[in-house]
Design an enzyme around this catalytic site. Structure first.
Site, PDB file in Angstrom:
ATOM      1  N   CYS A  84      39.918  28.296  39.026  1.00  0.00           N
ATOM      2  CA  CYS A  84      40.170  27.265  38.012  1.00  0.00           C
ATOM      3  C   CYS A  84      39.918  27.954  36.706  1.00  0.00           C
ATOM      4  O   CYS A  84      39.235  28.776  36.484  1.00  0.00           O
ATOM      5  CB  CYS A  84      39.093  26.082  38.024  1.00  0.00           C
ATOM      6  N   ASP A  85      40.762  27.672  35.598  1.00  0.00           N
ATOM      7  CA  ASP A  85      40.521  27.784  34.302  1.00  0.00           C
ATOM      8  C   ASP A  85      41.149  26.643  33.395  1.00  0.00           C
ATOM      9  O   ASP A  85      42.068  26.115  33.580  1.00  0.00           O
ATOM     10  CB  ASP A  85      41.354  29.091  33.799  1.00  0.00           C
ATOM     11  N   SER A  86      40.263  26.254  32.163  1.00  0.00           N
ATOM     12  CA  SER A  86      40.512  25.218  31.239  1.00  0.00           C
ATOM     13  C   SER A  86      40.798  26.014  30.135  1.00  0.00           C
ATOM     14  O   SER A  86      39.937  26.934  29.699  1.00  0.00           O
ATOM     15  CB  SER A  86      39.457  24.148  31.463  1.00  0.00           C
ATOM     16  N   GLY A 121      44.319  25.106  34.863  1.00  0.00           N
ATOM     17  CA  GLY A 121      45.124  25.900  35.914  1.00  0.00           C
ATOM     18  C   GLY A 121      44.391  25.789  37.208  1.00  0.00           C
ATOM     19  O   GLY A 121      43.087  26.141  37.094  1.00  0.00           O
TER      20      GLY A 121
END
Length: 220
Positions: A84-86, A121
């Site tokens: 995940c990435d924010s 993501g």
């Protein structure tokens, strides 16, 4: 017939993501990726859409952990690595963790009273029988309406150090929640991992979310 249990592996050190997954009935292993995020972003084409940038970061993290699992510590049965990435898309700019008090305070003074889009993501990689058996990726966008904290409130919030290590310099489920007027979208995505999107990605890989619950029951 009960589904074959599937274990989740969270490729993130985020306690908020881990908490969301645990509250939703999963019991993920945690294996933190060693990806150089700045290098990934620098390797993207100029002007890449913000959604594609966070998706690329999520995929890089998931692939890093999946590769290490397959090489060093293969898991029995079926497992899904979740990366995940924010990042916050605001004013035409994509911003991540502020890291320093000065940057966090500057961002809050710039975005108070305004709106932004939190992009998260996700990439899911299915590992089965000692090999990568498939992957799926996507991005979830959630619109945020920021409150208008005073300079003193911003300084006090930054002083907690909470905003330094979170995308956009705010949280929804912590002290930052005092300054979020509303959201349009998925709350779990703002916290760090979108449960609806994760469920959709699992389905693309042929994994029913019930199998994830079964995996948690087996290991609890």
């Amino acid at each position: 017939m009960s589904p074959t249990p599937v274990r989740l592996v969270l490729a993130s050190a985020s306690p908020a993501r881990l908490k969301v997954l645990r509250a939703a009935g999963a019991a993920p292993l945690v294996s933190v990726s060693q990806v150089d995020e700045d290098a990934v972003l620098e390797g993207l084409a100029p002007g890449v859409p913000h959604e594609d940038a966070v998706a690329a970061l999520a995929r890089a993290k998931a692939e890093d952990v999946a590769t290490r699992i397959l090489a060093d510590d293969p898991l029995p049965g079926r497992a899904v690595v979740i990366g995940c990435d924010s990042m916050l898309s605001i004013g035409g700019e994509l911003v991540g963790k502020p890291l320093t008090p000065e940057v966090a305070a500057e961002r809050w003074r710039a975005m108070r009273g305004g709106t932004g889009t939190l992009l998260t993501g996700h990439c899911a990689i299915l590992v089965e029988d000692g090999r990568e058996a498939g992957s799926a990726a996507g991005t979830r966008a959630t619109e945020l309406r920021f409150g208008a904290p005073s300079d003193a409130e911003i300084d006090a919030y930054v002083g907690t150090e909470e905003p330094l290590q979170v995308a956009g310099a705010f949280t929804l489920d912590g002290a930052g929640g005092w300054f979020i007027e509303g959201i349009d979208g998925d709350p779990s995505s703002v916290i760090g991992i979108s449960l609806p999107l994760t469920r959709s990605l699992l389905a693309e890989l042929g994994v029913d979310v019930v199998a994830v619950w079964a995996g948690a029951s087996r290991t609890s």
